[in-house]
Enzyme design. Structure first.
Site, mmCIF file in Angstrom:
data_model
loop_
_atom_site.group_PDB
_atom_site.id
_atom_site.type_symbol
_atom_site.label_atom_id
_atom_site.label_comp_id
_atom_site.label_asym_id
_atom_site.label_seq_id
_atom_site.Cartn_x
_atom_site.Cartn_y
_atom_site.Cartn_z
ATOM 1 N N ILE A 129 52.211 32.988 42.161
ATOM 2 C CA ILE A 129 51.864 34.276 41.568
ATOM 3 C C ILE A 129 51.561 34.136 40.084
ATOM 4 O O ILE A 129 50.937 35.021 39.499
ATOM 5 C CB ILE A 129 52.968 35.331 41.800
ATOM 6 C CG1 ILE A 129 54.269 34.962 41.070
ATOM 7 C CG2 ILE A 129 53.229 35.506 43.267
ATOM 8 C CD1 ILE A 129 55.304 36.065 41.135
ATOM 9 N N GLU A 130 51.977 33.033 39.484
ATOM 10 C CA GLU A 130 51.667 32.811 38.075
ATOM 11 C C GLU A 130 50.235 32.322 37.893
ATOM 12 O O GLU A 130 49.515 32.809 37.024
ATOM 13 C CB GLU A 130 52.629 31.774 37.484
ATOM 14 C CG GLU A 130 54.026 32.284 37.205
ATOM 15 C CD GLU A 130 54.063 33.243 36.031
ATOM 16 O OE1 GLU A 130 53.108 33.241 35.228
ATOM 17 O OE2 GLU A 130 55.041 33.990 35.918
ATOM 18 N N SER A 131 49.821 31.353 38.688
ATOM 19 C CA SER A 131 48.546 30.685 38.444
ATOM 20 C C SER A 131 47.777 30.343 39.707
ATOM 21 O O SER A 131 46.695 29.760 39.614
ATOM 22 C CB SER A 131 48.810 29.376 37.683
ATOM 23 O OG SER A 131 49.618 28.509 38.476
#
Length: 522
Positions: A129-131
């Site tokens: 979900i970050e990258s």
């Protein structure tokens, strides 16, 4: 013991100088204080050797996904936000497939590091979900790497950033830093969902939200806090990923298989070597090499130390060391050139027989032929240019400013919100405010005229990338959304740095979170 370790050593040379290739913890990947030889025409250094240390799981799992599922230990969150994100991923199987394919290179290492610390394996899924597991993801707030560290927080956690290297993109170093930070946040707030919220929005934001609920006599758990919209979505989004990993067939998705064994290992390399040559010596593509070594920002990998460490697929490490020991030609084809006063980029490109685009990309400049350059440039080294160039001054060029273009994953998630038009507002002012075009606003609201009426409610939709989210404010660590809460407190500082609050109570709360929070009941 859950794991069994074994070492297979392959001696390739009897030279006193010896390098190695091994699977090691990120903390051991520190630089030494060796000397640097900056002479052009440096030849292969004999004596590099390889040793391999693999971690062999004693469980019966052959699939890494089974190992991840066994380590799930965070309480499930029952939230309407979760269903929204489940539907988003389920409707984009191609995006999910690309994300999972990228994760093959890094996930085993992250799972091992998470398990070493006794953390729930849901944490290993956080880069999704970050990258989207894109190691080159960079948001407009300059958060970088699979863990999306902003520059200041990266420095706080020991991630060096200069002209040659951005350690926020270093898979092993950034993983170590991210897990250190998450453990710190867990100690502060006593719950993983609050720790994750603070990872997204900053300690100060969560501390103030908790303090506000305490004053009002309200519950202080994650789902009862008044948080920025992005942070309210953050933990449910991870829950959605967890649910998909647990039962992918329920969402019509298929998980790309990932073996329960290391994908990469480390090798020692000379202090100066071209990335293209390193990939060739290893027998892999430059794309594969860059995916494992994204922290290097130039075509030449260089350090002031006597050697440097690279990541390579486990099967390619022996290829690299053997071919390197047999290599007797220059390891780098790049030199430094100091432009003359008033010299333009196009003239320099012609002088060194390089395209304006390659020269610009190599030196992070706009491809403008008439651009006057005053700082040292990396240029191709050759016999013809021997009198024009000089060996690279690593330390001096490390101080040059770095401007890196934003790289985003093509798939993105729309964020929809409403706006009530105020007197005097126009399509152009709204377009500038929200970063979308006037034409998009008209299309989204089926407007036939550009005229707006006061009180008119518009539905606006903005694309927000899963792989590299960007937002305003600098309260969190990575995406940076606004962190002002209803009490009117100012935005918190990035990760472990805090800005002063507009109220004494908020200031006290933020300051106390350099240690364990005194305002939190958790």
């Amino acid at each position: 013991m859950r794991f069994k370790r074994f070492i297979v050593c392959i001696a390739l040379s009897a030279s006193p100088w010896c390098g190695s290739a091994e699977y090691v913890e990120p903390a051991t990947l520190s630089d030494d204080n060796g000397s640097y030889d900056e002479s052009y025409g440096e030849t292969g250094v004999e004596g590099y050797t390889s040793s391999y240390q693999f971690e062999d799981s004693l469980t019966l799992q052959n699939s890494l996904w089974d190992r991840v599922r066994d380590g799930f230990n965070m309480p499930d969150i029952d939230s309407s936000y979760t269903n929204k994100h489940e539907q988003w991923y389920a409707s984009r199987p191609d995006y999910v497939s690309r994300m999972l394919e990228r994760s093959k290179k890094y996930l085993y290492h992250i799972v091992v590091e998470v398990e070493k610390r006794g953390m729930p394996t849901e944490i290993a899924l956080l880069p999704m979900i970050e990258s989207g597991f894109n190691p080159k993801a960079l948001s407009t707030s300059k958060a970088s790497g699979i863990w999306q560290f902003i520059p200041s927080t990266g420095k706080d956690f020991g991630l060096k950033q200069n002209y040659w290297k951005d350690s926020r993109k270093d898979v092993t170093a950034a993983t170590q830093a991210a897990l250190n930070y998450l453990q710190k946040l867990y100690t502060m707030f006593g719950a993983w969902d609050l720790a994750l919220a603070a990872y997204n929005a900053g300690e100060g934001t969560i501390a103030r939200a908790i303090e506000r609920n305490e004053r009002l006599g309200l519950p202080t758990d994650y789902q009862h806090l008044s948080l920025p919209d992005e942070t309210r979505n953050y933990v449910p989004k991870l829950q959605a990923i967890k649910n998909i990993i647990f039962r992918p067939e329920q969402y019509g998705l298929t998980l790309n298989e990932i073996p329960n064994r290391p994908y990469f290992t480390t090798v020692q390399a000379p202090n100066k070597i071209d990335a293209k040559l390193a990939a060739e010596l290893a027998g892999i593509t430059l794309e594969e090499f860059s995916a494992l070594n994204p922290s290097f920002t130039r075509p030449v990998l260089i350090t002031e130390n006597s050697y440097q460490k690279l990541l390579l697929p486990t099967w390619a490490a022996s290829n690299f060391t053997q071919n390197l020991n047999a290599y007797n030609r220059p390891l780098s084809n790049w030199h430094s050139y100091q432009p003359k006063r008033g010299e333009r980029l196009g003239v320099i490109a012609s002088k060194f027989d390089i395209s304006i685009y390659e020269l610009s990309a190599t030196n992070n400049l706009k491809p403008n032929r008439n651009l006057i350059v005053q700082r040292p440039l990396l240029v191709p080294a050759s016999v013809e240019s021997a009198g024009l160039t000089k060996p690279i001054d690593v330390a001096a060029m490390a101080k040059l400013s770095v401007e890196v273009p934003v790289e985003k994953e093509s798939s993105s998630e729309p964020t929809t919100f409403s706006h009530k038009v105020k007197a005097g507002e126009t399509l152009s002012t709204l377009a500038k405010r929200y970063g979308i075009s006037s034409q998009q606003i008209m299309q989204q609201n089926h407007l036939k005229s550009k005229k707006l009426a006061a009180g008119q409610v518009l539905q606006l939709q903005k694309q927000e990338s899963h792989a590299s989210k960007s937002s305003k404010g600098n309260s969190g660590k990575s995406h940076y959304s606004k962190t002002s809460v209803k009490s009117g407190a100012k935005k918190a500082g990035s990760h472990s740095k805090h800005s002063a609050s507009s109220s004494d109570s908020a200031k006290k709360s933020t300051t106390s979170h350099h240690k364990k929070s005194q305002s939190s009941k958790h």
